[in-house]
Scaffold this active site. Structure first.
Site, PDB file in Angstrom:
ATOM      1  N   ASP A  44      68.860  46.272  46.466  1.00 17.22           N
ATOM      2  CA  ASP A  44      68.109  47.052  45.736  1.00 17.22           C
ATOM      3  C   ASP A  44      66.837  47.430  46.582  1.00 17.22           C
ATOM      4  O   ASP A  44      66.139  46.858  46.761  1.00 17.22           O
ATOM      5  CB  ASP A  44      67.666  46.166  44.513  1.00 17.22           C
ATOM      6  CG  ASP A  44      67.093  46.904  43.249  1.00 17.22           C
ATOM      7  OD1 ASP A  44      67.011  48.152  43.505  1.00 17.22           O
ATOM      8  OD2 ASP A  44      66.833  46.046  42.273  1.00 17.22           O
TER       9      ASP A  44
ATOM     10  N   GLU B  14      70.399  51.607  44.455  1.00 19.61           N
ATOM     11  CA  GLU B  14      70.856  50.006  44.544  1.00 19.61           C
ATOM     12  C   GLU B  14      72.638  50.292  44.630  1.00 19.61           C
ATOM     13  O   GLU B  14      73.140  51.323  44.152  1.00 19.61           O
ATOM     14  CB  GLU B  14      70.621  49.213  43.243  1.00 19.61           C
ATOM     15  CG  GLU B  14      70.999  50.127  41.977  1.00 19.61           C
ATOM     16  CD  GLU B  14      70.572  49.204  40.674  1.00 19.61           C
ATOM     17  OE1 GLU B  14      70.990  47.809  41.032  1.00 19.61           O
ATOM     18  OE2 GLU B  14      70.235  49.478  39.798  1.00 19.61           O
TER      19      GLU B  14
END
Length: 360
Positions: free
Chosen positions: A14, A109
């Site tokens: 992420d 992500e």
């Protein structure tokens, strides 16, 4: 009770404050300053906030007005989605050096299955560290990561040591970790569901685990089955390199609220042109047409119609949009309109990122 292997090795990467970080990368004068991408001091919604801005309570989906109230020195910049996608592609190229099993969730992500990987490295934790190091060395951007035996746990773990950190939940740690985890920290349990659980005396994973499957199904419907298994560390969802696209949409936020339905139709014509382009480009047709309306008070409404045949042409779906617009009286002036297609005609999809357009 212990979980039974063999176990997969899943990494969730992420990017940290991705949009804002790209702006600070490209424009050094913005570094170290509170920054909001999207929105404006008077209009719009914040798409992303730098960590300097987050210290003041500024976060995504917050109105520009409220963000400015929380942080008077906040700097607003217009989003540059082409640039974000360009950087995202480079990040993904790094991922593919390690595995072909990459499932993007958005521009910033993705899940990686490194159970079998191109480096022959048995340590998913070391691979995650190497990937994060490369992103920094090659792109000067920071990323966080979560590592565990399934996608759910990897996603939860990636948020624990943000920003610029990582967390590994080893198979032997999974059950005690889940039992001690507050239910509002479970990925997929939002504020409303968490509040309902709290009212039922469910505050932690251990509390959730005490509920039987029939109880959870009665209380939460189909989601109850998911909660029952996930709190026991059981999730069989694979990392899917080709995600199934469930809908295609286009929308626009206006610089000023509009109350005239004639003006709304003019804006919807423009949005429909963009949606038709996306449908044609993806060679996709749909049966369910949805009109999205967001009012000046940020409340939202959708109106849908499902057809008997698949369509993709503006000439075919614009009359339906007009019908949906006039279906009921609007309760207030409108700040955003959108059109989407769901119930699509093909199973094989590629990842799609719907980019919200902002007027400034």
């Amino acid at each position: 009770m212990e979980l039974q292997g063999p176990f997969k090795k899943i990494i969730h990467v992420d990017m940290d404050a991705f949009y804002a970080s790209v702006e600070q990368l490209d424009f050094p004068e913005l570094r170290g300053k509170p920054l909001a991408v999207g929105g404006s001091e008077k209009r719009g919604v914040v798409s992303a906030a730098s960590y300097e801005a987050r210290k003041f309570g500024v976060k995504s989906a917050m109105s520009g007005v409220l963000a400015k109230q929380k942080c008077p020195t906040l700097i607003f910049v217009k989003p540059r989605f082409d640039r974000y996608k360009e950087i995202s592609t480079k990040i993904r190229e790094i991922f593919y050096d390690y595995t072909d099993l990459v499932e993007p969730l958005s521009l910033d992500e993705a899940y990686l299955d490194v159970t079998e990987n191109k480096k022959g490295n048995p340590s998913a934790s070391l691979l995650a560290q190497e990937i994060r190091d490369r992103i920094w060395e090659e792109l000067e951007l920071r990323a966080s990561a979560g590592i565990s035996i399934n996608k759910f746990l990897a996603k939860v773990a990636s948020d624990i040591n943000k920003p610029n950190g990582q967390k590994t939940i080893h198979p032997s740690e999974v059950l005690p970790f889940l039992e001690s985890l507050p239910v509002n920290k479970f990925y997929g349990i939002g504020k409303v569901t968490a509040a309902k659980m709290h009212n039922l005396g469910i505050f932690s994973g251990l509390d959730l685990k005490k509920k039987t499957l029939p109880e959870l199904t009665r209380l939460f419907g189909k989601s109850g089955n998911h909660y029952y298994h996930i709190v026991r560390g059981i999730q069989h969802s694979e990392v899917k390199p080709d995600r199934i696209r469930k809908s295609i949409a286009a929308e626009r936020t206006f610089s000023e609220n509009i109350s005239s339905e004639i003006y709304m139709l003019e804006r919807l014509e423009i949005i429909a042109v963009e949606l038709e382009k996306r449908m044609k480009k993806s060679k996709t047709k749909g049966k369910t047409v949805t009109l999205k309306i967001k009012y000046g008070d940020f409340s939202q409404q959708t109106r849908s119609k499902t057809l008997s045949q698949f369509i993709d042409a503006k000439a075919d779906f614009m009359p339906i949009i007009k019908e949906l617009l006039y279906q009921d009286a609007l309760k207030d002036s409108v700040r955003l309109l959108g059109i989407s297609f769901s119930n699509l005609d093909t199973e094989k999809r590629s990842p799609v990122w719907v980019q919200l357009r902002f007027d400034f």
